[in-house]
Design a protein around this motif. Structure first.
Motif, PDB file in Angstrom:
ATOM      1  N   ILE A  32     -10.760  -0.686   3.566  1.00 12.52           N
ATOM      2  CA  ILE A  32     -10.768  -0.831   2.102  1.00 12.52           C
ATOM      3  C   ILE A  32     -10.282   0.455   1.451  1.00 12.52           C
ATOM      4  O   ILE A  32      -9.464   0.428   0.515  1.00 12.52           O
ATOM      5  CB  ILE A  32     -12.186  -1.190   1.611  1.00 12.52           C
ATOM      6  N   LEU A  33     -10.768   1.608   1.942  1.00 11.84           N
ATOM      7  CA  LEU A  33     -10.323   2.896   1.411  1.00 11.84           C
ATOM      8  C   LEU A  33      -8.821   3.072   1.601  1.00 11.84           C
ATOM      9  O   LEU A  33      -8.128   3.581   0.706  1.00 11.84           O
ATOM     10  CB  LEU A  33     -11.079   4.032   2.108  1.00 11.84           C
ATOM     11  N   MET A  36      -7.057   1.082  -1.010  1.00 10.75           N
ATOM     12  CA  MET A  36      -7.273   1.678  -2.336  1.00 10.75           C
ATOM     13  C   MET A  36      -6.369   2.881  -2.541  1.00 10.75           C
ATOM     14  O   MET A  36      -5.737   3.028  -3.598  1.00 10.75           O
ATOM     15  CB  MET A  36      -8.740   2.081  -2.493  1.00 10.75           C
ATOM     16  N   MET A  37      -6.288   3.762  -1.550  1.00 16.48           N
ATOM     17  CA  MET A  37      -5.417   4.929  -1.663  1.00 16.48           C
ATOM     18  C   MET A  37      -3.964   4.504  -1.781  1.00 16.48           C
ATOM     19  O   MET A  37      -3.196   5.065  -2.579  1.00 16.48           O
ATOM     20  CB  MET A  37      -5.614   5.858  -0.469  1.00 16.48           C
ATOM     21  N   TRP A  39      -2.871   1.740  -3.046  1.00 17.46           N
ATOM     22  CA  TRP A  39      -2.687   1.153  -4.385  1.00 17.46           C
ATOM     23  C   TRP A  39      -2.444   2.244  -5.417  1.00 17.46           C
ATOM     24  O   TRP A  39      -1.513   2.147  -6.237  1.00 17.46           O
ATOM     25  CB  TRP A  39      -3.917   0.331  -4.751  1.00 17.46           C
ATOM     26  N   PHE A  40      -3.251   3.288  -5.406  1.00 17.58           N
ATOM     27  CA  PHE A  40      -3.121   4.353  -6.408  1.00 17.58           C
ATOM     28  C   PHE A  40      -1.838   5.153  -6.224  1.00 17.58           C
ATOM     29  O   PHE A  40      -1.164   5.508  -7.199  1.00 17.58           O
ATOM     30  CB  PHE A  40      -4.344   5.279  -6.366  1.00 17.58           C
ATOM     31  N   ASP A  57       0.177  -5.757  -8.154  1.00 12.93           N
ATOM     32  CA  ASP A  57      -0.826  -6.697  -7.637  1.00 12.93           C
ATOM     33  C   ASP A  57      -0.252  -7.661  -6.595  1.00 12.93           C
ATOM     34  O   ASP A  57      -0.830  -7.831  -5.520  1.00 12.93           O
ATOM     35  CB  ASP A  57      -1.487  -7.456  -8.788  1.00 12.93           C
ATOM     36  N   PHE A  60       0.459  -5.724  -3.463  1.00  9.57           N
ATOM     37  CA  PHE A  60      -0.772  -5.450  -2.735  1.00  9.57           C
ATOM     38  C   PHE A  60      -1.194  -6.667  -1.914  1.00  9.57           C
ATOM     39  O   PHE A  60      -1.586  -6.543  -0.755  1.00  9.57           O
ATOM     40  CB  PHE A  60      -1.879  -5.075  -3.718  1.00  9.57           C
TER      41      PHE A  60
END
Length: 300
Positions: A32-33, A36-37, A39-40, A57, A60
């Motif tokens: 998950i991390l 998330m990284m 994505w940013f 989106d 992703f």
């Protein structure tokens, strides 16, 4: 002889929370991390390149499906005999769903009687790469409509940080352990799989790989932000492939073999599965990077 007095003892339970019907693993949280990284970082890149961030989106979603499905299929290279020894229905479930067979397990939300939620614990990076390349092509054809290498150049920047997070997850899980060593930073993985034999001080090979991936991120981020190489379609992607898979190739010398080494045994050239499967990616990276000078575009 291994100096056990200098070794670090690692005895962390890979399960963070156990609610009976569902278990939350550190490894799952690292995945998950990783996303998330990614994505940013990708959001920042889209803003720099003035690309509609609303495309983030669906990108992703495509990336998630490609990586997870590809990684699970790639796991067949390492545990082929295990899955082939299961009934077809069970093998399909365990490949594509985060569950494993347990006759004593209660029904999972009224479904899958005899299975328990385990999270995805077998995820092969080579398969994840092929899975993502497939979904990146599909995403680009439907939404972005650019040269595919333009997209791959930018997505490549996000991957090393995610890879580092996943290798930290492997370390927490006491899996993909290194070979025995007497170095002062050696680690005794108390909860390592029985398949690795005796609990002895080993190379923390997972952390070697994670550190290298962070370095790769900073290298290609610098190239993207401070040089004109991002205008050579495929250069960053090719360089990323060369660096990442060379790291994977050399770190494998410090690792114990993973699962069934049927590819390595079939070729019998003194390399393991991970190394053999890395070589084509290194070659592809070199070719794409070298030929990128023929794909220069102006977007300054």
């Amino acid at each position: 002889m291994t100096n056990l007095f200098l070794a670090i003892t690692w005895n962390i339970d890979p399960v963070l929370f156990d609610f009976g019907f569902i278990k939350i693993h550190y490894y799952s949280l690292m995945w998950i991390l990783a996303f998330m990284m990614g994505w940013f970082v990708m959001k920042k890149i889209m803003e720099i390149d003035k690309v509609d961030v609303r495309l983030l989106d669906p990108l992703f979603l495509y990336a998630f499906l490609g990586v997870i499905i590809g990684a699970r299929l790639g796991e067949l290279f390492y545990n082929f005999d295990t899955y082939m020894g299961m009934p077809l229905g069970q093998s399909l479930l365990e490949v594509f769903l985060p569950v494993q067979r347990n006759p004593e397990a209660s029904s999972f939300f009224g479904l899958l009687q005899g299975y328990e939620f385990s999270g995805f614990r077998g995820l092969a990076s080579h398969g994840a790469t092929l899975g993502f390349l497939t979904t990146a092509y599909l995403f680009n054809r439907k939404y972005l409509k650019r040269n595919l290498l333009w997209l791959l150049d930018r997505v490549a920047i996000t991957v090393p940080l995610g890879g580092a997070a996943i290798r930290v997850g492997n370390f927490i899980n006491s899996e993909i352990v290194g070979k025995e060593t007497d170095l002062p930073w050696a680690v005794k993985f108390v909860q390592q799989s029985a398949g690795y034999g005796e609990v002895v001080a080993r190379h923390p090979a997972q952390l070697y790989e994670a550190i290298c991936y962070v370095i790769i991120f900073f290298i290609i981020w610098h190239i993207y932000r401070k040089t004109d190489k991002k205008y050579f379609q495929g250069y960053i992607f090719g360089l990323f492939f060369v660096l990442l898979w060379c790291v994977r190739f050399f770190v494998e010398f410090f690792k114990e073999d993973q699962g069934d080494e049927f590819v390595a045994e079939a070729l019998n050239i003194g390399l393991n599965n991970g190394q053999i499967l890395s070589i084509p990616f290194i070659i592809i990276g070199l070719v794409v990077m070298i030929t990128s000078k023929n794909r220069q575009y102006k977007d300054q």
